[in-house]
Motif scaffolding. Structure first.
Motif, PDB file in Angstrom:
ATOM      1  N   CYS A 188      10.924  -1.990 -10.001  1.00  0.00           N
ATOM      2  CA  CYS A 188       9.945  -3.038  -9.753  1.00  0.00           C
ATOM      3  C   CYS A 188       9.852  -3.909 -11.003  1.00  0.00           C
ATOM      4  N   HIS A 189       9.760  -5.220 -10.820  1.00  0.00           N
ATOM      5  CA  HIS A 189       9.535  -6.100 -11.961  1.00  0.00           C
ATOM      6  C   HIS A 189       8.221  -5.695 -12.632  1.00  0.00           C
ATOM      7  N   HIS A 190       8.133  -5.878 -13.952  1.00  0.00           N
ATOM      8  CA  HIS A 190       6.958  -5.391 -14.681  1.00  0.00           C
ATOM      9  C   HIS A 190       5.686  -6.108 -14.235  1.00  0.00           C
ATOM     10  N   LEU A 191       4.652  -5.338 -13.958  1.00  0.00           N
ATOM     11  CA  LEU A 191       3.417  -5.898 -13.402  1.00  0.00           C
ATOM     12  C   LEU A 191       2.681  -6.807 -14.378  1.00  0.00           C
ATOM     13  N   SER A 192       2.847  -6.605 -15.655  1.00  0.00           N
ATOM     14  CA  SER A 192       2.126  -7.401 -16.637  1.00  0.00           C
ATOM     15  C   SER A 192       2.812  -8.731 -16.941  1.00  0.00           C
ATOM     16  N   ILE A 193       3.994  -8.944 -16.373  1.00  0.00           N
ATOM     17  CA  ILE A 193       4.751 -10.156 -16.682  1.00  0.00           C
ATOM     18  C   ILE A 193       4.937 -10.966 -15.399  1.00  0.00           C
ATOM     19  N   ASN A 194       3.824 -11.305 -14.781  1.00  0.00           N
ATOM     20  CA  ASN A 194       3.799 -12.217 -13.630  1.00  0.00           C
ATOM     21  C   ASN A 194       4.683 -11.771 -12.475  1.00  0.00           C
ATOM     22  N   CYS A 195       4.697 -10.481 -12.216  1.00  0.00           N
ATOM     23  CA  CYS A 195       5.455  -9.983 -11.070  1.00  0.00           C
ATOM     24  C   CYS A 195       4.820 -10.497  -9.785  1.00  0.00           C
ATOM     25  N   PRO A 196       5.595 -11.094  -8.872  1.00  0.00           N
ATOM     26  CA  PRO A 196       5.030 -11.568  -7.605  1.00  0.00           C
ATOM     27  C   PRO A 196       4.402 -10.421  -6.816  1.00  0.00           C
ATOM     28  N   LYS A 197       3.200 -10.634  -6.322  1.00  0.00           N
ATOM     29  CA  LYS A 197       2.459  -9.586  -5.632  1.00  0.00           C
ATOM     30  C   LYS A 197       3.238  -9.025  -4.449  1.00  0.00           C
ATOM     31  N   LEU A 198       3.761  -9.885  -3.592  1.00  0.00           N
ATOM     32  CA  LEU A 198       4.438  -9.410  -2.387  1.00  0.00           C
ATOM     33  C   LEU A 198       5.625  -8.524  -2.729  1.00  0.00           C
ATOM     34  N   GLN A 199       6.375  -8.905  -3.763  1.00  0.00           N
ATOM     35  CA  GLN A 199       7.543  -8.119  -4.150  1.00  0.00           C
ATOM     36  C   GLN A 199       7.130  -6.779  -4.760  1.00  0.00           C
ATOM     37  N   ALA A 200       6.062  -6.780  -5.540  1.00  0.00           N
ATOM     38  CA  ALA A 200       5.597  -5.527  -6.142  1.00  0.00           C
ATOM     39  C   ALA A 200       5.121  -4.547  -5.077  1.00  0.00           C
ATOM     40  N   VAL A 201       4.340  -5.041  -4.123  1.00  0.00           N
ATOM     41  CA  VAL A 201       3.847  -4.179  -3.049  1.00  0.00           C
ATOM     42  C   VAL A 201       5.009  -3.685  -2.195  1.00  0.00           C
ATOM     43  N   GLU A 202       6.032  -4.523  -2.027  1.00  0.00           N
ATOM     44  CA  GLU A 202       7.212  -4.096  -1.276  1.00  0.00           C
ATOM     45  C   GLU A 202       7.879  -2.910  -1.963  1.00  0.00           C
ATOM     46  N   CYS A 203       7.984  -2.963  -3.285  1.00  0.00           N
ATOM     47  CA  CYS A 203       8.579  -1.853  -4.030  1.00  0.00           C
ATOM     48  C   CYS A 203       7.783  -0.570  -3.814  1.00  0.00           C
ATOM     49  N   MET A 204       6.471  -0.691  -3.861  1.00  0.00           N
ATOM     50  CA  MET A 204       5.617   0.483  -3.720  1.00  0.00           C
ATOM     51  C   MET A 204       5.635   1.030  -2.294  1.00  0.00           C
ATOM     52  N   LYS A 205       5.747   0.152  -1.323  1.00  0.00           N
ATOM     53  CA  LYS A 205       5.890   0.613   0.058  1.00  0.00           C
ATOM     54  C   LYS A 205       7.207   1.352   0.233  1.00  0.00           C
ATOM     55  N   GLU A 206       8.235   0.912  -0.479  1.00  0.00           N
ATOM     56  CA  GLU A 206       9.510   1.616  -0.424  1.00  0.00           C
ATOM     57  C   GLU A 206       9.380   3.011  -1.033  1.00  0.00           C
ATOM     58  N   VAL A 207       8.570   3.120  -2.086  1.00  0.00           N
ATOM     59  CA  VAL A 207       8.296   4.447  -2.657  1.00  0.00           C
ATOM     60  C   VAL A 207       7.610   5.334  -1.621  1.00  0.00           C
ATOM     61  N   LYS A 208       6.634   4.775  -0.916  1.00  0.00           N
ATOM     62  CA  LYS A 208       5.941   5.552   0.109  1.00  0.00           C
ATOM     63  C   LYS A 208       6.916   6.005   1.196  1.00  0.00           C
ATOM     64  N   ASN A 209       7.789   5.115   1.654  1.00  0.00           N
ATOM     65  CA  ASN A 209       8.768   5.485   2.657  1.00  0.00           C
ATOM     66  C   ASN A 209       9.709   6.575   2.135  1.00  0.00           C
ATOM     67  N   LEU A 210      10.089   6.437   0.865  1.00  0.00           N
ATOM     68  CA  LEU A 210      10.972   7.417   0.265  1.00  0.00           C
ATOM     69  C   LEU A 210      10.333   8.787   0.186  1.00  0.00           C
ATOM     70  N   LEU A 211       9.068   8.827  -0.240  1.00  0.00           N
ATOM     71  CA  LEU A 211       8.353  10.101  -0.318  1.00  0.00           C
ATOM     72  C   LEU A 211       8.172  10.736   1.059  1.00  0.00           C
ATOM     73  N   GLY A 212       8.022   9.904   2.057  1.00  0.00           N
ATOM     74  CA  GLY A 212       7.860  10.411   3.416  1.00  0.00           C
ATOM     75  C   GLY A 212       9.099  11.088   3.949  1.00  0.00           C
ATOM     76  N   LYS A 213      10.255  10.776   3.364  1.00  0.00           N
ATOM     77  CA  LYS A 213      11.517  11.348   3.821  1.00  0.00           C
ATOM     78  C   LYS A 213      11.903  12.593   3.030  1.00  0.00           C
ATOM     79  N   LEU A 214      11.221  12.831   1.902  1.00  0.00           N
ATOM     80  CA  LEU A 214      11.598  13.966   1.043  1.00  0.00           C
ATOM     81  C   LEU A 214      10.905  15.263   1.459  1.00  0.00           C
TER      82      LEU A 214
END
Length: 214
Positions: A188-214
């Motif tokens: 994920c692009h660094h949150l403190s350096i103007n990371c776009p919100k939609l892209q950051a949340v997308e990364c975190m949703k991918e983490v959630k999907n990944l954890l759901g498969k493990l």
């Protein structure tokens, strides 16, 4: 005493010896955080940043009692809590997440480059020491997944990314899939350096999907 407790005490003992060296201590001007959360056995998620931003000048002498990002007032922690909640990961963040900075000594953004690739001197010693310890800590904890923020942290861990997306100004990467020592990782692009919100949340949703498969 658990193995992780022993490991944590060994870490802080070695950090203390480093700080007794005047040359090494001379570059620790903006605080130092060997850990951003107590060590945990098989946590769901490990958060990895490059280094603290230097707003908190304290020298950490023992492991924190909880993940520091849960109640801090700094920009990264505030955004992290907000976006993780929006991605459905609030419970994971509060109960099953550890965090590490690749470089233990903190530094403001304008000084971070001095810590990227030092070839000699005290910054190189701290960098090598920090990275070696981080690798030990991650292997000992064995998180189910890793979420890495920013290019500097990514390069420090030598992760090769796939399915990359570049959706930020100056062609900065905002998403990638990879692994470190067999542990799946998301970039994920660094949150403190103007990371776009939609892209950051997308990364975190991918983490959630990944954890759901493990």
């Amino acid at each position: 005493m658990t193995k992780l407790t022993v490991l944590s005490e060994e870490l802080y003992a070695e950090v203390g010896k480093m700080l007794e060296d005047k040359e090494l201590a001379s570059v620790v001007q903006h605080g130092l955080n060997p850990l951003y959360a107590p060590l945990a056995d098989t946590p769901d998620l490990a958060l990895i940043t490059f280094q603290g931003g230097g707003e908190d000048k304290s020298i950490q002498r023992e492991a924190p009692s909880q993940l520091l990002y849960l109640n801090d007032t700094y920009r990264f922690g505030q955004i992290l809590r907000k976006y993780m909640a929006q991605a459905g990961l609030r419970k994971t963040l509060f109960e099953r997440t550890v965090a590490h900075a690749a470089i233990f000594p903190s530094a403001p953004t304008q000084e971070a480059r001095m810590w990227e690739h030092p070839k000699t001197g005290p910054r190189k010693v701290w960098r090598d020491f920090s990275l070696n310890w981080n690798k030990r800590l991650l292997m000992a904890q064995s998180p189910k997944a890793i979420l890495i923020f920013g290019d500097k942290a990514s390069q420090a861990f030598n992760i090769e990314w796939q399915d990359c997306k570049f959706e930020h100004k100056q062609n900065h990467m905002t998403f990638g899939r990879g692994e470190w020592q067999g542990i799946p990782a998301i970039y994920c692009h660094h949150l403190s350096i103007n990371c776009p919100k939609l892209q950051a949340v997308e990364c975190m949703k991918e983490v959630k999907n990944l954890l759901g498969k493990l």
